[in-house]
Write a protein that holds these residues in place. Structure first.
Motif, short mmCIF file in Angstrom:
data_model
loop_
_atom_site.label_atom_id
_atom_site.label_comp_id
_atom_site.label_asym_id
_atom_site.label_seq_id
_atom_site.Cartn_x
_atom_site.Cartn_y
_atom_site.Cartn_z
N ASP A 95 -101.24 -12.42 21.55
CA ASP A 95 -102.41 -11.99 20.22
C ASP A 95 -100.93 -11.41 19.49
N GLU A 96 -99.61 -10.54 20.16
CA GLU A 96 -98.76 -9.98 19.77
C GLU A 96 -97.73 -10.37 20.06
N ALA A 97 -96.26 -10.78 19.51
CA ALA A 97 -95.27 -11.34 19.76
C ALA A 97 -94.78 -10.72 21.14
N GLN A 98 -94.09 -11.14 22.16
CA GLN A 98 -93.54 -10.63 23.70
C GLN A 98 -92.74 -10.24 23.81
N THR A 99 -92.00 -10.72 22.59
CA THR A 99 -90.47 -10.17 22.15
C THR A 99 -89.76 -10.02 21.04
N VAL A 100 -88.60 -10.00 21.03
CA VAL A 100 -88.35 -9.36 19.67
C VAL A 100 -87.75 -10.18 18.52
N ASN A 101 -87.90 -11.83 19.57
CA ASN A 101 -86.93 -12.81 18.91
C ASN A 101 -88.26 -13.65 18.29
#
Length: 139
Positions: A84-90
């Protein structure tokens, strides 16, 4: 130093076997075998096909584990479909990949199609002739 090596008795096969048996008993005391295996759904799988005419590689469709196939499909999806959301900053950079404004070709403010003018037509013909001359010179 040399005296200690001489005082130590030589190990024979019985002593070596007793040491081996003792170490195996210690290992088996803490050994817990895995009885169920599962696929890691977060790693990509590279599944190799079996031999086409092998009777051992034939799958019975009624015994198929569809949860396993669902896990494989999930593992091969893109990150924005898995989570659902990004797991890392990249991952945040390309997480929302839908355009903010839909492209309309009739709207001249946002769509700049390929335009030809007299000079672009002239240069296109020039480069085509130049290519033909270089091809002719090579032959």
């Amino acid at each position: 130093m040399g005296d200690q090596a001489k005082d130590k008795p030589d190990e024979n096969a019985v002593h070596k076997n007793a040491i081996l048996v003792e170490s195996i008993k210690k290992e088996m005391a803490v050994y817990k075998p895995y009885e169920t295996f599962a696929i890691n759904p977060y790693n990509k799988l590279h599944v190799l096909a079996g031999k086409p005419n092998s009777k051992y590689d034939q799958l019975d469709p009624s015994a198929a584990n569809f949860d396993f196939f669902d896990q494989i499909k999930r593992a091969n999806q893109e990150p924005n479909k898995k989570y659902d959301e990004a797991q890392t900053v990249n991952q945040e950079y390309g997480w929302i990949n839908k355009p903010l404004v839909e492209l309309e070709k009739e709207d001249k403010r946002l769509y700049f199609g390929r335009a030809n003018s007299e000079i672009t037509k002239y240069m296109e013909v020039y480069f085509l002739q130049k290519e033909q001359e270089t091809m002719h010179d090579k032959n």
